[in-house]
Write a protein that holds these residues in place. Sequence first.
Motif, PDB file in Angstrom:
ATOM      1  N   MET A  38       0.831  -1.196   0.000  1.00 55.63           N
ATOM      2  CA  MET A  38       0.000   0.000   0.000  1.00 55.63           C
ATOM      3  C   MET A  38       0.867   1.248   0.000  1.00 55.63           C
ATOM      4  O   MET A  38       0.538   2.228  -0.646  1.00 55.63           O
ATOM      5  CB  MET A  38      -0.919  -0.044   1.231  1.00 55.63           C
ATOM      6  N   ARG A  39       1.960   1.196   0.744  1.00 56.01           N
ATOM      7  CA  ARG A  39       2.867   2.332   0.820  1.00 56.01           C
ATOM      8  C   ARG A  39       3.465   2.649  -0.551  1.00 56.01           C
ATOM      9  O   ARG A  39       3.557   3.802  -0.944  1.00 56.01           O
ATOM     10  CB  ARG A  39       3.949   2.023   1.846  1.00 56.01           C
ATOM     11  N   LEU A  85       2.203   1.872  -3.443  1.00 54.51           N
ATOM     12  CA  LEU A  85       1.131   2.355  -4.313  1.00 54.51           C
ATOM     13  C   LEU A  85       0.919   3.859  -4.117  1.00 54.51           C
ATOM     14  O   LEU A  85       0.784   4.607  -5.090  1.00 54.51           O
ATOM     15  CB  LEU A  85      -0.166   1.591  -4.018  1.00 54.51           C
ATOM     16  N   PHE A  86       0.925   4.286  -2.863  1.00 49.21           N
ATOM     17  CA  PHE A  86       0.755   5.716  -2.596  1.00 49.21           C
ATOM     18  C   PHE A  86       1.957   6.516  -3.094  1.00 49.21           C
ATOM     19  O   PHE A  86       1.797   7.585  -3.671  1.00 49.21           O
ATOM     20  CB  PHE A  86       0.547   5.963  -1.101  1.00 49.21           C
ATOM     21  N   LEU A  87       3.156   5.999  -2.860  1.00 46.82           N
ATOM     22  CA  LEU A  87       4.353   6.717  -3.309  1.00 46.82           C
ATOM     23  C   LEU A  87       4.459   6.780  -4.827  1.00 46.82           C
ATOM     24  O   LEU A  87       4.940   7.771  -5.378  1.00 46.82           O
ATOM     25  CB  LEU A  87       5.610   6.068  -2.730  1.00 46.82           C
ATOM     26  N   ASN A  88       4.017   5.729  -5.517  1.00 43.06           N
ATOM     27  CA  ASN A  88       4.134   5.698  -6.976  1.00 43.06           C
ATOM     28  C   ASN A  88       3.015   6.437  -7.695  1.00 43.06           C
ATOM     29  O   ASN A  88       3.238   6.967  -8.790  1.00 43.06           O
ATOM     30  CB  ASN A  88       4.178   4.255  -7.470  1.00 43.06           C
ATOM     31  N   TYR A  89       1.818   6.458  -7.132  1.00 36.34           N
ATOM     32  CA  TYR A  89       0.679   7.052  -7.839  1.00 36.34           C
ATOM     33  C   TYR A  89       0.010   8.190  -7.078  1.00 36.34           C
ATOM     34  O   TYR A  89      -0.350   9.202  -7.670  1.00 36.34           O
ATOM     35  CB  TYR A  89      -0.371   5.969  -8.144  1.00 36.34           C
ATOM     36  N   GLY A  90      -0.180   8.022  -5.783  1.00 36.88           N
ATOM     37  CA  GLY A  90      -0.893   9.035  -5.006  1.00 36.88           C
ATOM     38  C   GLY A  90      -0.102  10.318  -4.826  1.00 36.88           C
ATOM     39  O   GLY A  90      -0.614  11.425  -5.022  1.00 36.88           O
ATOM     40  N   MET A  91       1.158  10.188  -4.442  1.00 29.04           N
ATOM     41  CA  MET A  91       1.987  11.363  -4.199  1.00 29.04           C
ATOM     42  C   MET A  91       2.206  12.194  -5.469  1.00 29.04           C
ATOM     43  O   MET A  91       2.043  13.421  -5.431  1.00 29.04           O
ATOM     44  CB  MET A  91       3.322  10.949  -3.584  1.00 29.04           C
ATOM     45  N   PRO A  92       2.565  11.588  -6.615  1.00 22.32           N
ATOM     46  CA  PRO A  92       2.699  12.411  -7.826  1.00 22.32           C
ATOM     47  C   PRO A  92       1.392  13.090  -8.232  1.00 22.32           C
ATOM     48  O   PRO A  92       1.392  14.237  -8.694  1.00 22.32           O
ATOM     49  CB  PRO A  92       3.155  11.425  -8.904  1.00 22.32           C
ATOM     50  N   PHE A  93       0.264  12.398  -8.037  1.00 25.48           N
ATOM     51  CA  PHE A  93      -1.024  13.010  -8.354  1.00 25.48           C
ATOM     52  C   PHE A  93      -1.270  14.238  -7.485  1.00 25.48           C
ATOM     53  O   PHE A  93      -1.720  15.278  -7.979  1.00 25.48           O
ATOM     54  CB  PHE A  93      -2.154  11.989  -8.166  1.00 25.48           C
ATOM     55  N   LEU A  94      -0.960  14.133  -6.192  1.00 27.55           N
ATOM     56  CA  LEU A  94      -1.171  15.268  -5.298  1.00 27.55           C
ATOM     57  C   LEU A  94      -0.231  16.426  -5.612  1.00 27.55           C
ATOM     58  O   LEU A  94      -0.632  17.590  -5.576  1.00 27.55           O
ATOM     59  CB  LEU A  94      -0.999  14.829  -3.841  1.00 27.55           C
ATOM     60  N   VAL A  95       1.007  16.120  -5.951  1.00 25.20           N
ATOM     61  CA  VAL A  95       1.969  17.179  -6.283  1.00 25.20           C
ATOM     62  C   VAL A  95       1.573  17.876  -7.579  1.00 25.20           C
ATOM     63  O   VAL A  95       1.552  19.113  -7.654  1.00 25.20           O
ATOM     64  CB  VAL A  95       3.403  16.600  -6.371  1.00 25.20           C
ATOM     65  N   ILE A  96       1.241  17.106  -8.600  1.00 23.59           N
ATOM     66  CA  ILE A  96       0.838  17.701  -9.876  1.00 23.59           C
ATOM     67  C   ILE A  96      -0.486  18.435  -9.726  1.00 23.59           C
ATOM     68  O   ILE A  96      -0.670  19.516 -10.293  1.00 23.59           O
ATOM     69  CB  ILE A  96       0.762  16.621 -10.978  1.00 23.59           C
ATOM     70  N   GLY A  97      -1.403  17.871  -8.945  1.00 22.61           N
ATOM     71  CA  GLY A  97      -2.678  18.550  -8.707  1.00 22.61           C
ATOM     72  C   GLY A  97      -2.501  19.864  -7.987  1.00 22.61           C
ATOM     73  O   GLY A  97      -3.182  20.848  -8.284  1.00 22.61           O
TER      74      GLY A  97
END
Length: 112
Positions: free
Chosen positions: A1-2, A4-16
């Motif tokens: 899960m960690r 998954l968040f680092l690979n997809y969630g974090m970049p989405f939040l930064v770009i968003g």
Amino acid sequence: MRELFLNYGMPFLVIGTLGGGMIYMLCSHAIYTYLKENYSDALPPRLELFMHDPEAMGGFMHGVRYAAKSGGWKRIESNTWRRLFIFNQGLGYFVGFCCVALCAAFIFWPSK
């Protein structure tokens, strides 16, 4: 899960946060300019800013928020500008959510 968040969630939040913030600023400036030229009474009467230059200090975003709160934007007759205004408000909420979620990810990050 960690991972998954680092690979997809974090970049989405930064770009968003960063990309959405830039688009939000551009849309807000365009809407502020339109309101200033056509519906100047929908904007705040006087902006209290440090350097007394509302456009240089980001006061155009405050002006657009003031028009949203006071309901002055509802007098806009052009459907295109009304849709852009509504899109801009939604984008502002999205950017705010991404920024808060990004900060919360760092604050509540589990330590190993």
